[in-house]
Design a protein around this motif. Structure first.
Motif, PDB file in Angstrom:
ATOM      1  N   ASN A 182       0.786  -1.266   0.009  1.00 18.57           N
ATOM      2  CA  ASN A 182      -0.228   0.078   0.104  1.00 18.57           C
ATOM      3  C   ASN A 182       0.871   1.287  -0.196  1.00 18.57           C
ATOM      4  OD1 ASN A 182      -2.757   1.135   0.294  1.00 18.57           O
ATOM      5  ND2 ASN A 182      -1.643   2.217   2.250  1.00 18.57           N
ATOM      6  N   LEU A 184       2.625   6.155  -2.264  1.00 23.24           N
ATOM      7  CA  LEU A 184       3.066   7.288  -2.117  1.00 23.24           C
ATOM      8  C   LEU A 184       4.271   7.809  -3.184  1.00 23.24           C
ATOM      9  CD1 LEU A 184       3.332   7.040   1.829  1.00 23.24           C
ATOM     10  CD2 LEU A 184       1.688   8.355   0.523  1.00 23.24           C
ATOM     11  N   PRO A 211      -7.163  -4.917   5.490  1.00 20.76           N
ATOM     12  CA  PRO A 211      -6.180  -4.055   4.291  1.00 20.76           C
ATOM     13  C   PRO A 211      -5.772  -5.178   3.239  1.00 20.76           C
ATOM     14  CG  PRO A 211      -5.578  -3.907   6.485  1.00 20.76           C
ATOM     15  CD  PRO A 211      -6.551  -4.776   6.816  1.00 20.76           C
TER      16      PRO A 211
HETATM   17  C1  LIG Z   1      -2.940   3.120   1.900  1.00 15.68           C
HETATM   18  O1  LIG Z   1      -2.047   4.348   1.798  1.00 15.68           O
HETATM   19  C2  LIG Z   1      -2.907   5.454   1.665  1.00 15.68           C
HETATM   20  C3  LIG Z   1      -1.955   6.460   0.981  1.00 15.68           C
HETATM   21  O2  LIG Z   1      -1.037   6.612   1.702  1.00 15.68           O
HETATM   22  C4  LIG Z   1      -3.623   5.692   3.097  1.00 15.68           C
HETATM   23  O3  LIG Z   1      -4.166   7.124   2.991  1.00 15.68           O
HETATM   24  C5  LIG Z   1      -4.289   4.471   3.621  1.00 15.68           C
HETATM   25  O4  LIG Z   1      -4.647   4.693   4.743  1.00 15.68           O
HETATM   26  C6  LIG Z   1      -3.405   3.258   3.685  1.00 15.68           C
HETATM   27  N1  LIG Z   1      -4.283   2.041   3.909  1.00 15.68           N
HETATM   28  C7  LIG Z   1      -4.096   0.919   4.570  1.00 15.68           C
HETATM   29  C8  LIG Z   1      -4.849  -0.047   4.614  1.00 15.68           C
HETATM   30  O5  LIG Z   1      -2.833   1.038   5.083  1.00 15.68           O
END
Ligand SMILES: *[C@@H]1O[C@H](CO)[C@@H](O)[C@H](O)[C@H]1NC(C)=O
Length: 252
Positions: A93, A97, A193
């Motif tokens: 995830n 970024l 997630p």
């Molecule tokens: C995944 O990454 C996004 C962008 O950084 C963030 O907003 C989100 O909370 C993340 N989700 C998880 C499940 O970690």
């Protein structure tokens, strides 16, 4: 130096050796077709790229891997360095970024004809659309595994037990069990997630230009045809990538 008139492909493998090595082979295959290549990686993975692609004129661009991701030790930029694969969801995830850096680099490149990015880098679709570049998805598994994941999904949502064999709906005569699947697909009510990540990638793939599989049609034609009948975009077998052993000589 990539001229403006050549076909120019951007490749972006996921930061796992198993996802990256086939893309090196694919890159060599594309070079034999006189396609110029720019490949993306991160600083810690760069030496592996430079070593593996020495003797080629592939343009390697590194963009920073996100820092301060909870659970991911500093300097870990490849899944084989993760202390546990349970950290895969935050690791994968976090790659989102990298998007601003990816787009900044795309903006500075000669015109890109198409990009091939890993299935796990679904966010690159948005960048591709922004720059009007078709995104092809590199799918690291076989058509067989994809066909079964699609076909068995409805059964996996039922109460069928972990080790009780069931027939795969569209492939009579083939039996599998829930335990043959990995988490999150294995779960009766997948969530969390890891599952959200999988769903996000599926969504991005479905909106992409095509899928490339490191396989050949004759090997698994039944499964390729099945995937192309029930899902989109088109799945194309362009493998085996490793069929090219000798990189074309630099300058040729
Ligand atoms: C995944 O990454 C996004 C962008 O950084 C963030 O907003 C989100 O909370 C993340 N989700 C998880 C499940 O970690």
């Amino acid at each position: 130096m990539i001229s403006h008139s050549t076909t120019h492909a951007v490749l972006f493998p996921f930061m796992s050796k198993g996802n990256t090595i086939p893309i090196f082979d694919l890159a060599l295959l594309l070079l034999t077709r006189k396609i110029s290549i720019t490949i993306f990686t991160t600083p810690a993975n760069r030496p592996f790229f430079s070593d593996s692609l020495s003797d080629t004129n592939i343009n390697i661009i590194q963009i920073p891997f996100p820092e301060n991701i909870q659970g991911i030790p500093p300097g870990v930029e490849s899944t084989d360095k993760l202390p546990s694969m349970s950290l895969f969801p935050p690791f994968a995830n976090a790659t989102k970024l990298m998007k601003p850096h990816f787009e900044k680099a795309l903006d500075s490149l000669p015109p890109v004809t198409f990009m091939i990015t890993d299935d796990f880098l679904g966010w690159t679709l948005d960048s591709a659309n922004k720059f009007d570049i078709p995104r092809l998805v590199y799918y690291g598994m076989s058509a067989f595994s994809m066909a079964f994941s699609i076909s068995a999904a409805s059964i996996l949502r039922t109460e069928v037990s972990d080790d009780e064999p069931f027939s795969v709906p569209d492939f009579s005569g083939i039996e599998i069990t829930r335990n043959d699947f990995d988490v999150p697909l294995r779960e009766r009510e997948p969530k969390g997630p890891g599952y959200e990540f999988v769903m996000e990638q599926l969504m991005a793939t479905s909106k992409s230009y095509g899928m490339l599989v490191n396989s050949f049609y004759e090997l698994e034609s039944v499964y390729v045809d099945y995937c192309n009948c029930v899902a989109s975009p088109k799945l194309c077998c362009v493998g085996p990538f490793c069929a090219v052993h000798e990189p074309p000589k630099v300058g040729s």
